[in-house]
Design an enzyme around this catalytic site. Structure first.
Site, PDB file in Angstrom:
ATOM      1  N   HIS A 130      76.494  56.559  14.570  1.00 22.61           N
ATOM      2  CA  HIS A 130      76.709  57.795  15.218  1.00 22.61           C
ATOM      3  C   HIS A 130      76.994  58.958  14.389  1.00 22.61           C
ATOM      4  O   HIS A 130      76.563  60.130  14.673  1.00 22.61           O
ATOM      5  CB  HIS A 130      77.943  57.333  16.480  1.00 22.61           C
ATOM      6  CG  HIS A 130      78.263  58.545  17.320  1.00 22.61           C
ATOM      7  ND1 HIS A 130      78.227  58.666  18.492  1.00 22.61           N
ATOM      8  CD2 HIS A 130      78.964  59.907  16.783  1.00 22.61           C
ATOM      9  CE1 HIS A 130      78.600  59.851  19.204  1.00 22.61           C
ATOM     10  NE2 HIS A 130      79.252  60.548  17.976  1.00 22.61           N
ATOM     11  N   GLU A 131      77.953  58.760  13.556  1.00 20.35           N
ATOM     12  CA  GLU A 131      78.495  59.768  12.634  1.00 20.35           C
ATOM     13  C   GLU A 131      77.115  60.113  11.514  1.00 20.35           C
ATOM     14  O   GLU A 131      77.108  61.266  11.356  1.00 20.35           O
ATOM     15  CB  GLU A 131      79.569  59.413  11.860  1.00 20.35           C
ATOM     16  CG  GLU A 131      80.717  59.151  12.675  1.00 20.35           C
ATOM     17  CD  GLU A 131      81.013  60.013  13.676  1.00 20.35           C
ATOM     18  OE1 GLU A 131      80.792  61.631  13.342  1.00 20.35           O
ATOM     19  OE2 GLU A 131      81.597  59.739  14.708  1.00 20.35           O
TER      20      GLU A 131
END
Length: 159
Positions: A130-131
């Site tokens: 996600h990051e």
């Protein structure tokens, strides 16, 4: 250290690709500290630098196992598949189901500039993906299979 403003959906910085960090200096370390403080204050599990308006490849994550600071993170291996709920500090109130690898290996630099690798499974793998997506200008809503309704979001909060 300072709390930074978390950029919200619609801010063009969230769609830009972050640039690699070429020198780890006091400015970069301060950004990492500010990111961690901002993430914790907002009850997040991860934050990418572009979410605070800084176009550098910096990520902080804490899935309950302690703070991880990653400089220039890069996924070098992934395996399996998992589908799970994701939200984002930059997209408040929205939760979607996203397909991610079950396990990943990420290469990165630590705050001393040493090359490291971390393997993550389940929630950590999800947070890493996600990051790192954020650093490439990709948001979880771009990959969501579907979005949860209010009742489903309440059930996720209870878990």
């Amino acid at each position: 250290m300072a709390i930074r403003y978390v950029r919200k959906i619609g801010d063009e910085v969230l769609r830009k690709k972050a640039k690699p960090v070429t020198e780890i200096n006091s400015h970069i370390l301060t950004i990492l500290e500010d990111m961690a403080q901002t993430m914790y204050l907002n009850d997040g599990v991860g934050l990418a630098a572009n979410q605070i308006g800084v176009l550098r490849r910096l990520v902080v994550i804490d899935v309950g196992e302690g703070l991880l600071e990653l400089i220039n993170p890069e996924i070098v291996y992934e395996e399996g598949e998992q589908v799970g709920a994701e939200g984002c500090l930059s997209i408040p109130g929205v939760v979607g189901e996203v397909k991610r690898p079950k396990k990943v290996k990420v290469k990165y630099l630590d705050r001393e500039g040493k090359e490291r690798e971390i393997e993550g499974e389940d929630l950590l793998a999800r947070a890493l993906c996600h990051e790192i997506d954020h650093l490439n200008g990709v948001l979880f809503i771009d990959k969501a299979i579907r979005f949860l309704d209010e009742e489903e979001k309440e059930q996720v909060k209870e878990v």
